[in-house]
Scaffold this active site. Sequence first.
Site: not given
Ligand code: GLA
Length: 371
Positions: A19-20, A110-111, A145, A157
């Site tokens: 993550e991140h 959840l994108s 985006e 994502d």
């Molecule tokens: C969001 C961003 C991703 C990623 C995550 C954290 O979902 O869209 O690109 O950086 O945060 O891991």
Amino acid sequence: MPEYLYKVSAAGRVNLIGEHVDYCGGKVLPCALSLRNTVYVRPNGTKSIRIRWTDLPGEVTLDLGRLNEYRSLKHANYPAGCAYFWEQAGHRLVGCDLLMDCTVPFGSGLSSSAAIEVSTIAALALAAGEPFDPVEVALVAQRAENIYVGVNCGIMDQFVSANGRAGHAILLDCKTLTKEYIPVRLGDCALVIADSNKPHDLVVSKYNERREEVESALRTLQRRLEVNCLAEVMPYQLEEYKKMLPSVIYRRAKHVVEECDRVRRAATALRTGDAEGFGALLNASHASLSSLYEVTGRELDSLVGAAQDFRGCLGSRMTGAGFGGCTVSLVKQGEEEAFKAYVSARYERETGYRPSFYPAAVCDGIITENL
Ligand code: GLA
């Protein structure tokens, strides 16, 4: 009115670990979900794209000649940006009708935005009768985006939304875009996704702030180390040059370099079906996101804390950008309902919010059907 010709959907995602780190050139381990955005599409013989939604009122018309000008629309900003950048990338657009149906909950981490972007681009290509490459679709969606919507997100994502594979996680190297599909098989355990239902208003500004912090860490370390991105820095190297960094920046960088190491170990645990080991890495990831990267907050910490205390749970962490949104937990099969009851009661008592739970069926990224 002619019937729709194609139905194309793209997936929401859950990130298992990493993550991140996508915008630091690291590896991530996400899965595409059965929660998706579906687009029904047909050419309409005009010079505009008409968009409707199954669960939102009204219709939006985008003039093909003015696609660069719609930057302040609400929901239609994503499709408008995608159409604009798809054309900029050299693809032909034709007038078409799009009907959108989204089952990825908005703002849940959840994108939903990636699912909308990726499915829109695939629909535009189908309407124009052109083949599309899912990797290019993901890159154009990310561009939309970043530049059109203004969120400086990484590639994770959009990539998994377009390239996910049923039953598999993608181990994606965000520096090179090389990928390995790993079957999601963790013994007798299931993944459970829980939504904190905490609205995450600050997510864009805080997200962009974290990016600036890690970019500043990289610039400083590059004075001593020959690295192109933070993911190339080894944990011992960061310790060696710790004194060069302000303490907040050091903590952000420490999360990134250690999370990259956890992804390596988690991929091994997944390949070998080591659920215990995988779960322990989920817990360590959350602790780091909470104390070093500071993207969790009271609600996510409470939801994860409750999950981790449940005896049939092997590990739990926040997933996505944070500041609200969802968690992912590894739970013994057969114990899922008891887990949900325990976590719900404790989380509601501690925070006043009631969580929701979503099915974690791992699906393909883009799915196209002729109608
Ligand atoms: C969001 C961003 C991703 C990623 C995550 C954290 O979902 O869209 O690109 O950086 O945060 O891991």
